[in-house]
Write a protein that holds these residues in place. Structure first.
Motif, PDB file in Angstrom:
ATOM      1  N   TYR A  31     -39.720  -9.957  14.804  1.00  0.00           N
ATOM      2  CA  TYR A  31     -40.166 -10.217  13.441  1.00  0.00           C
ATOM      3  C   TYR A  31     -41.644  -9.883  13.249  1.00  0.00           C
ATOM      4  N   VAL A  32     -42.460 -10.084  14.267  1.00  0.00           N
ATOM      5  CA  VAL A  32     -43.871  -9.693  14.167  1.00  0.00           C
ATOM      6  C   VAL A  32     -43.988  -8.178  14.017  1.00  0.00           C
ATOM      7  N   LEU A  33     -43.250  -7.438  14.831  1.00  0.00           N
ATOM      8  CA  LEU A  33     -43.305  -5.982  14.747  1.00  0.00           C
ATOM      9  C   LEU A  33     -42.793  -5.466  13.403  1.00  0.00           C
ATOM     10  N   LYS A  34     -41.720  -6.056  12.905  1.00  0.00           N
ATOM     11  CA  LYS A  34     -41.197  -5.618  11.611  1.00  0.00           C
ATOM     12  C   LYS A  34     -42.189  -5.933  10.490  1.00  0.00           C
ATOM     13  N   ALA A  35     -42.810  -7.095  10.547  1.00  0.00           N
ATOM     14  CA  ALA A  35     -43.801  -7.449   9.525  1.00  0.00           C
ATOM     15  C   ALA A  35     -44.979  -6.492   9.563  1.00  0.00           C
ATOM     16  N   LEU A  36     -45.462  -6.159  10.748  1.00  0.00           N
ATOM     17  CA  LEU A  36     -46.580  -5.216  10.869  1.00  0.00           C
ATOM     18  C   LEU A  36     -46.196  -3.841  10.322  1.00  0.00           C
ATOM     19  N   TYR A  37     -44.984  -3.417  10.624  1.00  0.00           N
ATOM     20  CA  TYR A  37     -44.541  -2.105  10.130  1.00  0.00           C
ATOM     21  C   TYR A  37     -44.457  -2.089   8.606  1.00  0.00           C
ATOM     22  N   LEU A  38     -43.881  -3.133   8.016  1.00  0.00           N
ATOM     23  CA  LEU A  38     -43.743  -3.172   6.558  1.00  0.00           C
ATOM     24  C   LEU A  38     -45.106  -3.228   5.876  1.00  0.00           C
ATOM     25  N   ILE A  39     -46.050  -3.926   6.476  1.00  0.00           N
ATOM     26  CA  ILE A  39     -47.411  -3.974   5.914  1.00  0.00           C
ATOM     27  C   ILE A  39     -48.044  -2.588   5.965  1.00  0.00           C
ATOM     28  N   ALA A  40     -47.920  -1.924   7.130  1.00  0.00           N
ATOM     29  CA  ALA A  40     -48.489  -0.579   7.265  1.00  0.00           C
ATOM     30  C   ALA A  40     -47.827   0.397   6.301  1.00  0.00           C
ATOM     31  N   PHE A  41     -46.521   0.282   6.153  1.00  0.00           N
ATOM     32  CA  PHE A  41     -45.801   1.174   5.237  1.00  0.00           C
ATOM     33  C   PHE A  41     -46.227   0.940   3.793  1.00  0.00           C
ATOM     34  N   ALA A  42     -46.441  -0.336   3.431  1.00  0.00           N
ATOM     35  CA  ALA A  42     -46.877  -0.647   2.063  1.00  0.00           C
ATOM     36  C   ALA A  42     -48.271  -0.107   1.774  1.00  0.00           C
ATOM     37  N   ILE A  43     -49.128  -0.061   2.796  1.00  0.00           N
ATOM     38  CA  ILE A  43     -50.503   0.403   2.600  1.00  0.00           C
ATOM     39  C   ILE A  43     -50.598   1.923   2.623  1.00  0.00           C
ATOM     40  N   TRP A  44     -49.982   2.539   3.640  1.00  0.00           N
ATOM     41  CA  TRP A  44     -50.173   3.980   3.853  1.00  0.00           C
ATOM     42  C   TRP A  44     -48.958   4.827   3.500  1.00  0.00           C
ATOM     43  N   GLY A  45     -47.802   4.202   3.316  1.00  0.00           N
ATOM     44  CA  GLY A  45     -46.620   4.953   2.947  1.00  0.00           C
ATOM     45  C   GLY A  45     -46.013   5.726   4.105  1.00  0.00           C
ATOM     46  N   ALA A  46     -45.087   6.629   3.764  1.00  0.00           N
ATOM     47  CA  ALA A  46     -44.383   7.418   4.782  1.00  0.00           C
ATOM     48  C   ALA A  46     -45.219   8.639   5.137  1.00  0.00           C
ATOM     49  N   ASN A  47     -45.884   8.589   6.272  1.00  0.00           N
ATOM     50  CA  ASN A  47     -46.723   9.714   6.698  1.00  0.00           C
ATOM     51  C   ASN A  47     -46.061  10.573   7.770  1.00  0.00           C
ATOM     52  N   LYS A  48     -44.853  10.157   8.224  1.00  0.00           N
ATOM     53  CA  LYS A  48     -44.116  10.910   9.237  1.00  0.00           C
ATOM     54  C   LYS A  48     -42.673  11.080   8.747  1.00  0.00           C
ATOM     55  N   GLY A  49     -42.489  12.012   7.822  1.00  0.00           N
ATOM     56  CA  GLY A  49     -41.171  12.156   7.225  1.00  0.00           C
ATOM     57  C   GLY A  49     -40.885  10.957   6.351  1.00  0.00           C
ATOM     58  N   LYS A  50     -39.797  10.239   6.644  1.00  0.00           N
ATOM     59  CA  LYS A  50     -39.477   9.041   5.874  1.00  0.00           C
ATOM     60  C   LYS A  50     -40.019   7.770   6.515  1.00  0.00           C
ATOM     61  N   PHE A  51     -40.795   7.919   7.619  1.00  0.00           N
ATOM     62  CA  PHE A  51     -41.323   6.775   8.332  1.00  0.00           C
ATOM     63  C   PHE A  51     -42.840   6.738   8.271  1.00  0.00           C
ATOM     64  N   PHE A  52     -43.390   5.546   8.540  1.00  0.00           N
ATOM     65  CA  PHE A  52     -44.806   5.455   8.871  1.00  0.00           C
ATOM     66  C   PHE A  52     -44.918   5.462  10.391  1.00  0.00           C
ATOM     67  N   GLY A  53     -45.883   6.187  10.897  1.00  0.00           N
ATOM     68  CA  GLY A  53     -46.058   6.228  12.340  1.00  0.00           C
ATOM     69  C   GLY A  53     -47.457   6.630  12.729  1.00  0.00           C
ATOM     70  N   VAL A  54     -47.780   6.438  13.993  1.00  0.00           N
ATOM     71  CA  VAL A  54     -49.085   6.828  14.519  1.00  0.00           C
ATOM     72  C   VAL A  54     -48.986   8.240  15.067  1.00  0.00           C
ATOM     73  N   ASP A  55     -50.151   8.905  15.157  1.00  0.00           N
ATOM     74  CA  ASP A  55     -50.174  10.307  15.565  1.00  0.00           C
ATOM     75  C   ASP A  55     -50.127  10.482  17.080  1.00  0.00           C
ATOM     76  N   ASN A  56     -50.626   9.489  17.801  1.00  0.00           N
ATOM     77  CA  ASN A  56     -50.793   9.640  19.236  1.00  0.00           C
ATOM     78  C   ASN A  56     -50.118   8.488  19.962  1.00  0.00           C
ATOM     79  N   LEU A  57     -49.441   8.798  21.064  1.00  0.00           N
ATOM     80  CA  LEU A  57     -48.769   7.760  21.841  1.00  0.00           C
ATOM     81  C   LEU A  57     -49.749   6.727  22.384  1.00  0.00           C
ATOM     82  N   ALA A  58     -51.002   7.104  22.530  1.00  0.00           N
ATOM     83  CA  ALA A  58     -52.003   6.152  23.018  1.00  0.00           C
ATOM     84  C   ALA A  58     -52.101   4.942  22.108  1.00  0.00           C
ATOM     85  N   TRP A  59     -51.884   5.153  20.783  1.00  0.00           N
ATOM     86  CA  TRP A  59     -51.946   4.032  19.853  1.00  0.00           C
ATOM     87  C   TRP A  59     -50.797   3.048  20.092  1.00  0.00           C
TER      88      TRP A  59
END
Length: 396
Positions: free
Chosen positions: A333-361
């Protein structure tokens, strides 16, 4: 995740309480260790949804860093299921077989309910759901119910059944059932990863249950190593030697390349990807080679955690292992909440998903979440110890 409650007493005149507690701490420490590893994989799934991996991971195409990040988590489910069987045996030392069976059935049904409701919602955040996933919590629940029946057999029979399933289930890989057959869904639940539609909902089996029933049975049969008056040094040596033998069997079978998983291959001029192919194993359902490798490592780690019991790291890990279901639900639930917050702020930046550019993140997020998740889990673990009068706590 799903194990027999750790708070039940065990020990006898022939087994001093201190030694018994030490063995139990090592079990919790190993469980906590694999839960920390599991967190990494779920962080990867949260921020790297745009680069999903196949099963087994395709050694020809996936970037090596993603391959090995994903690979670290392969030990998690086998260790959880094996320890569930072991814990069932230890629980039976102070309860009748009927009581153990009843607890396994109740706990199994509870886990199946959790998977269909709260766990599925944690992954999708959709209600009503478009897809119902039968994943690891469902499978552990089914395996516990199966063990509830098997434990009434002689232990040698349980061992023979478990060994036959684990070693022989890959013989069924070529068996396929037509989608229009009434046996399609049952066979998908049992052995073949499939999807089907019913009443407007898609059902998908991620963890077919047959091999896991075999593994939980073998974990149960390991119980006497922990329950009797066996010297700690003898038990640790047995676990280490058994683990090494399983790793040797994995290397031998994988080298022969004739049974136990999808064939490996050689990538000309690329030793790394050839090695990745050697290590790329099927998890859904878990192949014989997958279980040999990961259960072998699990046996060695369990021996090591008992040897180093009392250290700060093992004590810290045993806290997480003492409240596995709470940690599991909390982190989802923590991970899902973080994802939904990020998606609400930055939107879908990786196709239909929000995601980070580098695996290091992914690794940065992973390291940053361990401590914040530890403290509420420690609180709940202590609550379970203090309030044994609250019956439902033992299910979490």
């Amino acid at each position: 995740m799903a194990t027999i409650a750790r708070s039940e007493p065990f020990g006898s005149a022939a087994t001093p309480v201190k030694a018994a507690a030490r063995r139990l701490t090592s079990i919790d420490a190993l469980r906590g260790f694999v839960m920390v590893i599991m967190l990494l994989d779920h962080v990867r799934e949260t921020w790297f949804l745009h680069l999903q991996v196949s099963d087994p991971v395709d050694a020809r195409t996936v970037m090596p860093a993603l391959f090995f990040t994903r690979y670290l988590s392969t030990i998690c489910a086998p260790v959880f299921v094996g320890l569930t069987g072991l814990s069932a045996f230890l629980y039976g030392r102070t309860h009748t077989k009927g009581e153990v069976s009843r607890f396994l059935v109740e706990r199994g049904l509870f886990l199946m309910f959790l998977e269909l409701t709260f766990v599925n919602f944690a992954w999708t955040a959709k209600y009503p759901p478009e897809t119902i996933w039968f994943q690891v919590i469902w499978t552990i629940g089914v395996a516990m119910i199966a063990l509830a029946g098997l434990l009434h057999l002689p232990r040698k029979a349980i061992f023979a059944i478990g060994l036959a399933i684990v070693c022989g289930h890959n013989l069924l890989d070529g068996v396929h059932v037509a989608p229009d057959s009434p046996l399609f869904a049952p066979w998908a639940m049992l052995h073949e990863r499939q999807a089907w539609d019913f009443a407007g909902i898609t059902f998908k089996t991620t963890y077919p249950v047959l091999p896991w029933i075999g593994l939980i049975s073998l974990g149960y049969c390991m119980g006497p190593w922990f329950a009797g008056d066996l010297a700690a040094e003898v038990r640790q040596k047995r676990m280490t030697m058994t683990g090494l033998a399983m790793l040797a069997a994995f290397v031998a079978l994988r080298t022969l390349n004739v049974y136990g998983d999808a064939p490996r291959f050689v990538v000309e001029g690329d030793g790394l990807r050839t090695f990745m192919s050697f290590m790329a194993l099927t998890k859904y359902p878990p192949s014989l080679l997958y279980l040999l490798l990961n259960c072998g490592l699990g046996m060695i780690l369990l021996s090591a955690f008992e040897k180093i019991d009392g250290g700060r790291v093992s004590q810290w890990l045993s806290v997480l292992g003492g409240a596995p279901m709470f940690f599991y639900m909390l982190h989802l639930y923590v991970l899902k909440a973080l994802y939904l917050i990020a998606f609400a702020i930055w939107g879908a930046n990786k196709g239909k998903f929000f995601g980070v550019d580098n695996l290091a993140w992914v690794w940065v997020w992973y390291v940053g979440l361990i401590v914040p998740l530890y403290f509420p889990t420690r609180w709940f673990s202590n609550l379970k110890k203090r309030r044994r009068d609250i019956w439902w706590l033992k299910y979490l």
